[in-house]
Design a protein around this motif. Structure first.
Motif, PDB file in Angstrom:
ATOM      1  N   THR A  60       0.957  -1.328   0.178  1.00  8.40           N
ATOM      2  CA  THR A  60      -0.192   0.196  -0.061  1.00  8.40           C
ATOM      3  C   THR A  60       0.580   1.158   0.239  1.00  8.40           C
ATOM      4  N   THR A  64       1.975   3.603  -3.478  1.00 10.84           N
ATOM      5  CA  THR A  64       0.148   4.977  -3.213  1.00 10.84           C
ATOM      6  C   THR A  64       1.504   6.118  -3.262  1.00 10.84           C
ATOM      7  N   GLY A  68       1.230   6.888  -7.309  1.00  9.26           N
ATOM      8  CA  GLY A  68      -0.215   8.182  -6.719  1.00  9.26           C
ATOM      9  C   GLY A  68      -0.385   9.077  -7.879  1.00  9.26           C
ATOM     10  N   ILE A  75      -1.768  11.587  -4.265  1.00  2.44           N
ATOM     11  CA  ILE A  75      -1.946  10.579  -3.265  1.00  2.44           C
ATOM     12  C   ILE A  75      -3.694  10.219  -3.273  1.00  2.44           C
ATOM     13  N   LEU A  79      -5.771   6.590  -3.880  1.00  2.00           N
ATOM     14  CA  LEU A  79      -6.217   5.947  -2.990  1.00  2.00           C
ATOM     15  C   LEU A  79      -8.001   4.932  -3.363  1.00  2.00           C
TER      16      LEU A  79
END
Length: 275
Positions: A60, A64, A68, A75, A79
């Protein structure tokens, strides 16, 4: 007059000659007993939880912060896309452990002893798979907690999050029957793990879990559109991000039911022949 003496039948033999039928309630009781055994294994070997604890955190954070900004601009916008993708990837890959542990137990002769017990034939297998649901719960919880800490705020609310979590765990339980069959068929736990990952990694990465498929080549988009992982990821996004029960949720549940209906009896039959 001739008298013929016949040897009386042994009561033990007569009892053994009649197969013992296991009721549905007894089958469930046997399954939960074997699931409790699986939980005890986790308790005495906490390293079995390392993959479902460490993987969602690393993946994660890494995905990210690396992708991201490039994919979603920032970001926070990435998510809602990545958290459901990481969740599906983590839980599905975690189900591979079912097959490897099953193969290890069979190599140790544990299932030979189970086969001699007056219990439901499916209980040793279904109990082991049911115990692994605890691992899925841990992976799901950690994924959402890490997402919340990074700013993930799903619009589906608590109900949507819980529905998404249940859906992922139901599908992972179904998929674990495939890996259980591989564990019964193959001779080494390392082979089970290697081939399982060889199948899962293309399915998870060649999906809509991490990027928008519209940026992919047209031929790859066609594969992504029929990839079952893509349907599951979309279903999780619909539930968690929008609180919407859509067609992808239905397809995921139908697919899970079909997998169990096909692979559960096939795995039990193969297990009875091989042990």
């Amino acid at each position: 007059m001739t008298t013929t003496l016949t040897k009386p039948r042994s009561p033990v033999a007569s009892v053994d000659s009649v197969p013992r039928r296991i009721s549905v309630s007894q089958s469930f009781a046997n399954t939960f007993t074997m699931a409790y055994r699986g939980l005890l294994k986790i308790k005495h070997n906490p390293e079995l939880l390392f993959d479902v604890v460490i993987q969602p955190i690393i993946f994660t954070v890494m995905f990210t912060y690396i992708f991201g900004g490039a994919i979603a601009g920032n970001i926070e916008s990435y998510l809602p896309m990545i958290i459901p993708g990481i969740l599906v990837q983590t839980v599905i890959t975690g189900s591979v452990v079912t097959g490897t542990q099953l193969r290890e137990d069979m190599d140790k002769g544990v299932f030979d002893r189970f086969k001699s017990l007056p219990i439901a034939r499916i209980a040793p297998l279904s109990g082991a798979l049911l115990a692994d649901v605890v691992r899925y719960v841990i992976a799901t919880t950690i994924t959402f907690v890490v997402g919340f800490a990074m700013g993930y705020r799903p619009a589906g609310g608590v109900v949507g999050i819980l529905a998404a979590a249940v859906l992922v765990m139901v599908c992972a339980f179904a998929i674990s029957w495939i890996f259980a069959l591989m564990g019964v068929l193959m001779n080494k736990a390392s082979t089970v793990q290697g081939i399982s990952m060889l199948v899962l990694f293309p399915l998870t990465f060649l999906s809509n879990a991490f990027v928008d498929p519209s940026t992919m080549p047209e031929w790859l988009q066609k594969f992504v559109s029929v990839n079952p992982v893509s349907h599951l990821v979309t279903a999780v996004r619909e539930l968690a991000n929008d609180g919407h029960f859509g067609i992808h949720v239905l397809w995921s549940l139908v697919g899970a039911a079909v997998i169990v209906a096909v692979f559960a009896p096939l795995t039990v039959r193969t297990y009875m022949r091989k042990t």
